[in-house]
Design an enzyme around this catalytic site. Sequence first.
Site, PDB file in Angstrom:
ATOM      1  N   ARG A  28      21.200  -9.507 -17.523  1.00  0.00           N
ATOM      2  CA  ARG A  28      21.038  -7.892 -17.540  1.00  0.00           C
ATOM      3  C   ARG A  28      19.950  -7.687 -16.465  1.00  0.00           C
ATOM      4  O   ARG A  28      20.314  -6.505 -15.930  1.00  0.00           O
ATOM      5  CB  ARG A  28      20.335  -7.792 -19.005  1.00  0.00           C
ATOM      6  N   THR A  29      18.955  -8.376 -16.470  1.00  0.00           N
ATOM      7  CA  THR A  29      18.112  -7.890 -15.336  1.00  0.00           C
ATOM      8  C   THR A  29      18.593  -8.161 -13.980  1.00  0.00           C
ATOM      9  O   THR A  29      18.191  -6.855 -13.190  1.00  0.00           O
ATOM     10  CB  THR A  29      16.716  -9.166 -15.365  1.00  0.00           C
ATOM     11  N   HIS A  56       6.987 -10.043 -17.147  1.00  0.00           N
ATOM     12  CA  HIS A  56       8.245  -9.502 -17.021  1.00  0.00           C
ATOM     13  C   HIS A  56       8.000  -7.869 -17.279  1.00  0.00           C
ATOM     14  O   HIS A  56       8.524  -7.272 -18.010  1.00  0.00           O
ATOM     15  CB  HIS A  56       9.462 -10.023 -18.092  1.00  0.00           C
TER      16      HIS A  56
HETATM   17  C1  NCD Z   1      14.259 -12.327 -21.101  1.00  0.00           C
HETATM   18  C2  NCD Z   1      13.767 -13.259 -19.716  1.00  0.00           C
HETATM   19  O1  NCD Z   1      14.294 -13.532 -19.072  1.00  0.00           O
HETATM   20  O2  NCD Z   1      12.711 -13.281 -19.936  1.00  0.00           O
HETATM   21  N1  NCD Z   1      15.648 -11.576 -20.731  1.00  0.00           N
HETATM   22  C3  NCD Z   1      15.770 -10.660 -20.030  1.00  0.00           C
HETATM   23  O3  NCD Z   1      15.033 -10.440 -19.033  1.00  0.00           O
HETATM   24  N2  NCD Z   1      16.354  -9.722 -20.553  1.00  0.00           N
HETATM   25  C4  NCD Z   1      14.352 -12.986 -22.361  1.00  0.00           C
HETATM   26  C5  NCD Z   1      15.013 -14.143 -22.667  1.00  0.00           C
HETATM   27  O4  NCD Z   1      15.504 -14.794 -21.534  1.00  0.00           O
HETATM   28  O5  NCD Z   1      14.933 -14.731 -23.665  1.00  0.00           O
END
Ligand code: NCD
Length: 358
Positions: A89-90, A172
């Site tokens: 997603r990111t 994040h």
């Molecule tokens: C998170 C991350 O990478 O910190 N995911 C994200 O960026 N959507 C959470 C996770 O990996 O559990």
Amino acid sequence: MAKLTEIGWEAFSGLALEAKKPYLEREEGDGMPYHTLFAQQFDRALLERLCALANRIRFINKSKEGALYLKNVLAHKRAMLYFSQPSSRTFLSHLAACQILGLTTGSVRDAATSSEFKGESHEDSVRTFSSYFDMIIMRSPEQGLAEKMAWELSNSERPIPILNAGSGKDQHPTQALLDIYTLVRSFETKGGLDGRTVVFCGDLMRGRTVRSLSYLLTNFKGVKQIFVAPQELQVPADVVMVLAKKGVEFEVADDLKSAVKIADAVYMTRIQDEWDESKGASAKIDTSRFKFGAEELALLGKDGIIMHPLPRRDEIATCCDHDPRAMYWRQMRNGMWIRAALIASVFGFEKSIMDCGY
Ligand code: NCD
């Protein structure tokens, strides 16, 4: 105005996060970040500006004319997506955000495919990217790496902005922005986010999204935070200290059902076992009481929402997925809009998009 070129790395890295903020802002003095590294860079006014811009971009993008206008905004810029840790997603939402604004992109998704594998330093890799691109969006398992790279770049001949897309167990910030955007939109017509109760559940010790979001929530009045986790995975002391210092109401608990009954939002997280010091250590922890299923859904208020940064495992049962209170799908899409808003703002296009005729 504080400049990263006027402070050495040792002195800068030793500052408290709040004290680092002015060094990371755009020189234009509009308060927006140039480098986006941690949640402490965003106050309420900035959050409101970004949410408003995300709403504008979302609206403008609905018509073909609007979408073409947006595609021209940053058509003269290129972004490097430098991900040396897994991401769906990111990575994709930053990529889509770039595409909305017309930025062309390059990417590394695995350090094994870049020269780092041959022993190149992070500094040299980032300097290389800055030769070809105008922004670096980076994710790394190393805490503090984005910050070091931001300092290095600002002190190089070709400074370009860094956007932290996840740094170790630490921060994040853009996930926290999309989480706030989701909360603000969810309660927009129901009296707003102030005064709400947000429950965090899961691996709160190693989840970087929790640290960043917990901080951003302190920008809202009277938001209570409840941390529900097995003792071994409870929220770390530094997060608690920030809340105590700011006089924010919070509770450390271990009963999800009681917390859900009084929650406006339940933020579930997965067990971050990739950080286990010995293989299989997390599997020995009893996490069975820290999952959201049909029973919890029945206890959640009618305006309550369920959130998750994703990816999930079994901490939210799939039977919740079609409930209108399951916000995790919309949350994921919100990431694209708020990241587009942030990228446009970093390059100084906030006002022109807000004021455009579309
Ligand atoms: C998170 C991350 O990478 O910190 N995911 C994200 O960026 N959507 C959470 C996770 O990996 O559990």
